[in-house]
Structure formats: C-alpha cells, structure tokens
Scaffold this motif. Sequence first.
Motif, mmCIF file in Angstrom:
data_model
loop_
_atom_site.group_PDB
_atom_site.id
_atom_site.type_symbol
_atom_site.label_atom_id
_atom_site.label_comp_id
_atom_site.label_asym_id
_atom_site.label_seq_id
_atom_site.Cartn_x
_atom_site.Cartn_y
_atom_site.Cartn_z
ATOM 1 N N LEU A 225 0.836 -1.206 0.000
ATOM 2 C CA LEU A 225 0.000 0.000 0.000
ATOM 3 C C LEU A 225 0.869 1.254 0.000
ATOM 4 C CD1 LEU A 225 -2.738 1.408 0.170
ATOM 5 C CD2 LEU A 225 -2.656 1.125 2.659
ATOM 6 N N PHE A 226 1.981 1.219 0.724
ATOM 7 C CA PHE A 226 2.887 2.370 0.737
ATOM 8 C C PHE A 226 3.501 2.581 -0.643
ATOM 9 C CE2 PHE A 226 7.122 4.200 1.150
ATOM 10 C CZ PHE A 226 6.830 5.370 1.817
ATOM 11 N N LEU A 227 3.911 1.495 -1.305
ATOM 12 C CA LEU A 227 4.500 1.623 -2.633
ATOM 13 C C LEU A 227 3.501 2.222 -3.617
ATOM 14 C CD1 LEU A 227 6.476 -1.744 -2.970
ATOM 15 C CD2 LEU A 227 7.389 0.523 -2.464
ATOM 16 N N CYS A 228 2.260 1.783 -3.543
ATOM 17 C CA CYS A 228 1.229 2.315 -4.440
ATOM 18 C C CYS A 228 0.973 3.797 -4.164
ATOM 19 C CB CYS A 228 -0.063 1.522 -4.271
ATOM 20 S SG CYS A 228 0.048 -0.206 -4.815
ATOM 21 N N ALA A 229 0.866 4.149 -2.884
ATOM 22 C CA ALA A 229 0.624 5.546 -2.535
ATOM 23 C C ALA A 229 1.799 6.425 -2.952
ATOM 24 C CB ALA A 229 0.384 5.668 -1.027
ATOM 25 N N TYR A 230 3.005 5.938 -2.749
ATOM 26 C CA TYR A 230 4.200 6.688 -3.134
ATOM 27 C C TYR A 230 4.245 6.884 -4.647
ATOM 28 C CZ TYR A 230 9.222 7.804 -3.536
ATOM 29 O OH TYR A 230 10.422 8.386 -3.819
ATOM 30 N N ALA A 231 3.925 5.840 -5.401
ATOM 31 C CA ALA A 231 3.974 5.928 -6.861
ATOM 32 C C ALA A 231 2.972 6.957 -7.387
ATOM 33 C CB ALA A 231 3.700 4.558 -7.478
ATOM 34 N N VAL A 232 1.744 6.899 -6.904
ATOM 35 C CA VAL A 232 0.707 7.818 -7.377
ATOM 36 C C VAL A 232 1.039 9.258 -6.975
ATOM 37 C CG1 VAL A 232 -1.731 8.445 -7.156
ATOM 38 C CG2 VAL A 232 -1.078 6.042 -7.358
ATOM 39 N N THR A 233 1.483 9.446 -5.727
ATOM 40 C CA THR A 233 1.792 10.793 -5.242
ATOM 41 C C THR A 233 2.986 11.386 -5.985
ATOM 42 O OG1 THR A 233 0.984 10.155 -3.055
ATOM 43 C CG2 THR A 233 2.297 12.163 -3.198
ATOM 44 N N PHE A 237 2.942 14.860 -8.414
ATOM 45 C CA PHE A 237 3.747 16.053 -8.167
ATOM 46 C C PHE A 237 4.811 16.256 -9.245
ATOM 47 C CE2 PHE A 237 2.430 15.465 -3.585
ATOM 48 C CZ PHE A 237 1.610 16.575 -3.585
ATOM 49 N N SER A 238 5.387 15.164 -9.748
ATOM 50 C CA SER A 238 6.390 15.316 -10.803
ATOM 51 C C SER A 238 5.750 15.808 -12.094
ATOM 52 C CB SER A 238 7.098 13.979 -11.045
ATOM 53 O OG SER A 238 6.178 12.999 -11.529
ATOM 54 N N HIS A 239 4.486 15.448 -12.310
ATOM 55 C CA HIS A 239 3.780 15.937 -13.497
ATOM 56 C C HIS A 239 3.511 17.437 -13.383
ATOM 57 C CE1 HIS A 239 1.298 15.726 -17.056
ATOM 58 N NE2 HIS A 239 0.312 16.332 -16.411
ATOM 59 N N LYS A 240 3.374 17.934 -12.152
ATOM 60 C CA LYS A 240 3.118 19.357 -11.936
ATOM 61 C C LYS A 240 4.398 20.187 -11.995
ATOM 62 C CE LYS A 240 -1.354 19.276 -11.138
ATOM 63 N NZ LYS A 240 -2.339 20.083 -11.917
ATOM 64 N N MET A 241 5.525 19.599 -11.577
ATOM 65 C CA MET A 241 6.789 20.333 -11.533
ATOM 66 C C MET A 241 7.910 19.402 -11.979
ATOM 67 S SD MET A 241 8.526 22.364 -8.314
ATOM 68 C CE MET A 241 7.079 23.413 -8.092
ATOM 69 N N VAL A 242 8.582 19.746 -13.062
ATOM 70 C CA VAL A 242 9.567 18.853 -13.665
ATOM 71 C C VAL A 242 10.720 18.564 -12.714
ATOM 72 C CG1 VAL A 242 10.879 20.742 -14.723
ATOM 73 C CG2 VAL A 242 10.959 18.455 -15.734
ATOM 74 N N ARG A 243 11.015 19.474 -11.814
ATOM 75 C CA ARG A 243 12.103 19.252 -10.861
ATOM 76 C C ARG A 243 11.847 18.031 -9.992
ATOM 77 N NH1 ARG A 243 13.721 23.134 -5.735
ATOM 78 N NH2 ARG A 243 15.636 22.043 -5.167
ATOM 79 N N LEU A 244 10.580 17.746 -9.726
ATOM 80 C CA LEU A 244 10.219 16.659 -8.828
ATOM 81 C C LEU A 244 10.207 15.298 -9.509
ATOM 82 C CD1 LEU A 244 7.404 18.371 -6.742
ATOM 83 C CD2 LEU A 244 9.833 18.151 -6.221
ATOM 84 N N VAL A 245 10.676 15.240 -10.748
ATOM 85 C CA VAL A 245 10.830 13.935 -11.400
ATOM 86 C C VAL A 245 11.829 13.091 -10.628
ATOM 87 C CG1 VAL A 245 11.639 12.774 -13.499
ATOM 88 C CG2 VAL A 245 10.174 14.773 -13.679
ATOM 89 N N LEU A 246 12.733 13.743 -9.905
ATOM 90 C CA LEU A 246 13.700 13.002 -9.104
ATOM 91 C C LEU A 246 13.018 12.143 -8.039
ATOM 92 C CD1 LEU A 246 14.279 14.383 -6.025
ATOM 93 C CD2 LEU A 246 15.106 16.225 -7.468
ATOM 94 N N LEU A 247 11.794 12.514 -7.628
ATOM 95 C CA LEU A 247 11.056 11.687 -6.676
ATOM 96 C C LEU A 247 10.598 10.380 -7.310
ATOM 97 C CD1 LEU A 247 8.797 14.382 -4.941
ATOM 98 C CD2 LEU A 247 10.946 13.407 -4.103
ATOM 99 N N MET A 248 10.504 10.350 -8.632
ATOM 100 C CA MET A 248 10.074 9.143 -9.328
ATOM 101 C C MET A 248 11.189 8.116 -9.430
ATOM 102 S SD MET A 248 6.886 9.196 -10.199
ATOM 103 C CE MET A 248 6.928 7.856 -11.378
ATOM 104 N N GLY A 249 12.439 8.559 -9.293
ATOM 105 C CA GLY A 249 13.562 7.636 -9.430
ATOM 106 C C GLY A 249 13.505 6.465 -8.472
ATOM 107 N N PRO A 250 13.388 6.696 -7.156
ATOM 108 C CA PRO A 250 13.372 5.572 -6.214
ATOM 109 C C PRO A 250 12.198 4.620 -6.396
ATOM 110 C CG PRO A 250 13.884 7.625 -5.089
ATOM 111 C CD PRO A 250 13.461 7.996 -6.467
ATOM 112 N N ILE A 251 10.990 5.167 -6.570
ATOM 113 C CA ILE A 251 9.831 4.286 -6.681
ATOM 114 C C ILE A 251 9.816 3.554 -8.019
ATOM 115 C CG2 ILE A 251 8.331 6.132 -7.556
ATOM 116 C CD1 ILE A 251 7.381 3.146 -5.280
ATOM 117 N N ALA A 252 10.307 4.211 -9.080
ATOM 118 C CA ALA A 252 10.409 3.524 -10.368
ATOM 119 C C ALA A 252 11.408 2.378 -10.283
ATOM 120 C CB ALA A 252 10.826 4.510 -11.462
#
Length: 305
Positions: A225-233, A237-252
């Motif tokens: 459930l945490f992985l799913c919530a982290y992925a969606v969140t 946020f990364s879709h709203k601000m390109v800088r936050l694509v770095l948050l997608m690295g760990p969950i991806a």
Amino acid sequence: DNESVAITAMMLTFYFWVRSLRGGENYSYLFGILTGFSYFYMVATWGGYVFVLNMIGLHAALLVAFGRFTTKVYLSYTLFYAIGTVLAIQIPVVGLTPLKSLEQVGCFVIFAAYQLLFVCEQIIQKKKLSRTNSWKLRFRIFSLALVIAIVIMTLFLPKNYFGPISSRIRGLFVKHTKTGNPLVDSVAEHQPAQASAYYSYLHQFCSIAPIGFIMVLRYFGDGPLFLCAYAVTAYFFSHKMVRLVLLMGPIASALGGIAMGRIVMWSFAQFYSIINVKAATATAIATSQKGESLKNKSSEKRKKS
C-alpha cells in the motif's frame, strides 16, 4: 548537492517505516524509532522533508481507511512522529514549523487521531462492545475532539499562528505562472513535466515500473500500500513540476525491480520444472526398462529349468 544526500536519507526513512510494519514480528514497531532518526537526518539535509513527512502521514491515514489499523501501526507512527518532530524542531532553520505550517500540520492531525483511535480500541476491547456500540463510542470521542479543535483554531487563527502555504507548494496546484513568487514562476524546473522528461530520466523503467505496480496490487498489504501511494503521489507532483521527477527515481526503481525480479524467478521456475519433468521422465523410462530386463531374465531362467 543537497538532493543527492537527501534521496539517501529519504529512502532510509521510508525503508525503516515500511520495516516497522512487517507482519509476524512482535517488536518490529521499534523500527519506528529508527524512522524518526532517519527523518531527522532528512530534515537536516533538504527542504523536501515535507514530502517525506506527508508521505508517511498519508500512508498512516490510508491504513486506517483500509481497516488495517493495529497496535503495531499505532506504535510505529507514534514513535516516528514524536521522535522525528522533537528532533526536527531542534534545527534552527526549521524551528516550530512542523507545528505551525499548514503543509505539515496535517500529519499532526493524523497523530492526534491515532491517539484517539487507540483509546477507542482499548475501551472497546476492555468492555467488549458490539460493532454498533463501538462506532457510537468512536463518534462521541471524535465529535468531542472536533469541538475542542475548533475552539483552539478560533483562538490561534486571528493571531496568525499558522503560516501561509509556500509559493512552491502553491505551484503544485496552480499554473506555474500564478504562484505569486516571480522567482518560482520564472525558473524552468518549476514548470510542468513533459512526457519526454520521464523517459530522459527513467528510460526503460517508464515501461517496466507500471508492470511492477500491477504486481504490487496483487499482493496487497501494509508495505505494498505504501509503494502504491508513493507511486501515485510522486507521479502527480512530478507531473506538476519537472524538478520533482527526481522523486520518481526511487519508486520507479523499486517497482521495476519487483517486476524484473518476479519475471526472472518465474523464468527460473519454468526452467527447473522442465528439467524436473525430463529427469522424472528419464527415471520412469529407466525404471520401466529395468523392470522389463528383470522379467526377461526371470523368463529365461524358467525356460532353462
């Protein structure tokens, strides 16, 4: 660069949080203490600690919503929030922000709600209340708490106790040209992310991670459930601000690793099953041939006799 150190601290905090919820262990909630210390490390390195705090708070709220609130969950979140917040306010730059900022006060509300839920569960177990009476007890306690919260809010709001939402956070929910901060509005990395940005930073994991996401949904639990919530969140946020694509690295990486790991294990299982079938077939053939040879020998002995 602060982000390079912060990502390590963020993953350490998330790991200890999920580890504290592991089932089948009576004292795994003690990892909530390590979660609090890791969160303090995160606060000391990067202002993005707000994401870590709210991500764990969101997961804690989802656990209640999905009916997975237990004593272990209560102890894990209580230890994390209490230790993490006490240590965080020791940093001069942060101060009392965790208790005054509208971006972080939601996790305090969840912390207070957890205390009320725990009290309710203890009363329900002690008095052995029925399902209907249990909900009536929860309603009365939370209604009283809501009234007290409203009174406190009316006392503190006129004194500007709670700080406003920062321009960067506003930029996640409004167009990047309307945050009110010229610096935030003009910086290119604060603009919405394009599809090419994900492939540029994540490459093949753009295709592999969704497969892992589907696999995680199949094996539902506190950790998944945490992985799913982290992925969606993180995607939102990364879709709203390109800088936050770095948050997608760990969950991806995590979801992609799950997908690749399960595919490899499935492949090995098929390979070993084929070998076992061939071995069993060869054994059966050898056994049948041996049986036929014994029959032939016995028949030859009878003829001679």
